[in-house]
Design an enzyme around this catalytic site. Sequence first.
Site, PDB file in Angstrom:
ATOM      1  N   GLU A 220      -6.987   7.367  15.542  1.00  0.00           N
ATOM      2  CA  GLU A 220      -6.832   6.813  16.891  1.00  0.00           C
ATOM      3  C   GLU A 220      -5.789   5.701  16.913  1.00  0.00           C
ATOM      4  O   GLU A 220      -5.428   5.197  17.985  1.00  0.00           O
ATOM      5  CB  GLU A 220      -8.183   6.298  17.425  1.00  0.00           C
ATOM      6  CG  GLU A 220      -8.665   4.964  16.878  1.00  0.00           C
ATOM      7  CD  GLU A 220      -9.251   5.019  15.477  1.00  0.00           C
ATOM      8  OE1 GLU A 220      -9.116   6.047  14.795  1.00  0.00           O
ATOM      9  OE2 GLU A 220      -9.843   4.002  15.065  1.00  0.00           O
TER      10      GLU A 220
ATOM     11  N   HIS B 123      -7.022   5.757  10.279  1.00  0.00           N
ATOM     12  CA  HIS B 123      -7.464   5.733  11.667  1.00  0.00           C
ATOM     13  C   HIS B 123      -6.623   6.662  12.516  1.00  0.00           C
ATOM     14  O   HIS B 123      -5.516   6.302  12.924  1.00  0.00           O
ATOM     15  CB  HIS B 123      -7.335   4.312  12.220  1.00  0.00           C
ATOM     16  CG  HIS B 123      -8.334   3.363  11.668  1.00  0.00           C
ATOM     17  ND1 HIS B 123      -9.489   3.024  12.343  1.00  0.00           N
ATOM     18  CD2 HIS B 123      -8.372   2.698  10.492  1.00  0.00           C
ATOM     19  CE1 HIS B 123     -10.183   2.181  11.598  1.00  0.00           C
ATOM     20  NE2 HIS B 123      -9.534   1.961  10.476  1.00  0.00           N
TER      21      HIS B 123
ATOM     22  N   CYS C 261     -12.691   5.900   8.687  1.00  0.00           N
ATOM     23  CA  CYS C 261     -12.629   4.650   7.911  1.00  0.00           C
ATOM     24  C   CYS C 261     -13.977   4.339   7.292  1.00  0.00           C
ATOM     25  O   CYS C 261     -14.400   5.039   6.388  1.00  0.00           O
ATOM     26  CB  CYS C 261     -12.085   3.522   8.775  1.00  0.00           C
ATOM     27  SG  CYS C 261     -11.533   2.106   7.832  1.00  0.00           S
TER      28      CYS C 261
END
Lengths: 215, 288
Positions: free
Chosen positions: A188, A186, A83
């Site tokens: 994650e 993202h 990001c």
Amino acid sequence: MQKRIVVVDYKMGNLQSVVNAFQRLGCEARISDSKTDVLAADALVLPGVGAFGAAMQNLRNQGLIGALDQRVRRDKVPFLGICLGMQLIVEDSTESGHHEGLGWLPGHVRRLQPGDGLRVPHVGWNSVEIRRREPLFADLDDGQDFYFVHSFHVEIGETYVSGTTSYGGTTVTSMQHDNIFATQFHPEKSQINGLKLLRNFVRVVGQEQPQVARC
Amino acid sequence: MLKQRLISCLVLQDSTLVQSFEFQRFLPVGKARIAVEFMANWDIDEIIILDITATSEGRKPDPAVIMATAKNCFVPLTVGGGISSIDDVERTIRAGADKISMNSAALADPNLITEIARRFGNQCVIAAMDVKNGQSGHQVMAARGKTATGKHPVEWARECEERGAGEILLQSIDRDGSRSGYDLELIRAVSRAVRIPVIAFGGVGTMRHFFEGLEAGAAAVAAANIFQHVEHSTIVAKSFLKSAGANIRLSTLAKYTTFAFDEMGRVLKKEDTELEDIWLEKFRSENI
């Protein structure tokens, strides 16, 4: 042997989720804001959400820029920017003024202007078209969804682009060059697809996964 | 294409996950951490945790609880309830939240939205508002529906956007727990008034209500109670949305087409003859 994956803490954004994701994959990743840890890292992850200017300021104040340059550009350890971390590694950004980035890749950060009545920030799940599959997108298909949340994006030459997405036009969503990898989305926070991508990064790092993560 | 989002709101009362009805009655459900894990694995797009007694009890989000909840949550997590300072946001993000939701604190000091957005980015701040539809129309309420603010939701949403909020969480107090559907007029009005994403919340009783919320202009549709008492609810919701033509993310190995729905979005009973045709398919567990 355990590789030292260091998640760089420059006080911007949710670092814990990145660590949780690596943990889920059976790897230890450590959060650190110290130069020493960066210089000793076998791999570096630069996550981040927030303003470009503030981020560069923090990196500067924490004396991390030199260490990152050394480890990533000269020592060439695997690097993953997420990001804001993807945006910081290009030349500059026009977010709230004009700010210089780390300058590792020849691109620029500009405000998203999708048109068509599309809203900014670009928030939510969007599908990624893969331009270069290896190594990060191995075992992933074209058009799978990842989670985005950003108001600015990177403009850069095709040579560096590994993935794009469509939001009012095509926008660059992941880059790679040598040991440098970056995603605007993202991983994650992108459930299984994201975990697979992170697993691919772990493979680049050369970390053996002591336990197989099942879903 | 950017997908429309399905969001699960976990309402916490004194750290217990509850179902809420018109902000008045609450039924305990259990532990948020467990709900988070199964929802994240079963196709929910985002999770919002709202601690509804934090502000009135002067509490802040508990980092330990957030950490435990976020540990196996690989979808975006928003935490709200009692957040009223930069420090609160800092601690909440550090513990594992991606975004924060602010309601009372924003009403008390709208400038706080700007400060938080400046420090953490606009995308980090969701401005949440509780709206009542009374005799003089829609009005934003404070203190969990007890105090009238005199503000119209459109006016307040615009102000939040101007001040830097990244999204609006728009909750209807009257519809809360009612199962009669979203306040569509409210959603339409606010979605048209701002350029930031609007998340509809309050009133879902059938899967069709989710679709109506999206059609009314919400970028994301949220619900709390329904995800706590309908089997395979997140998959059923996505199946209905898919069949209705919504643009949504489908990510599990579930067969979204096995469900048949009535026009309200209630799952229809399968014909007994189908039982005779069932094949058991083994899905190899996915190694990441």
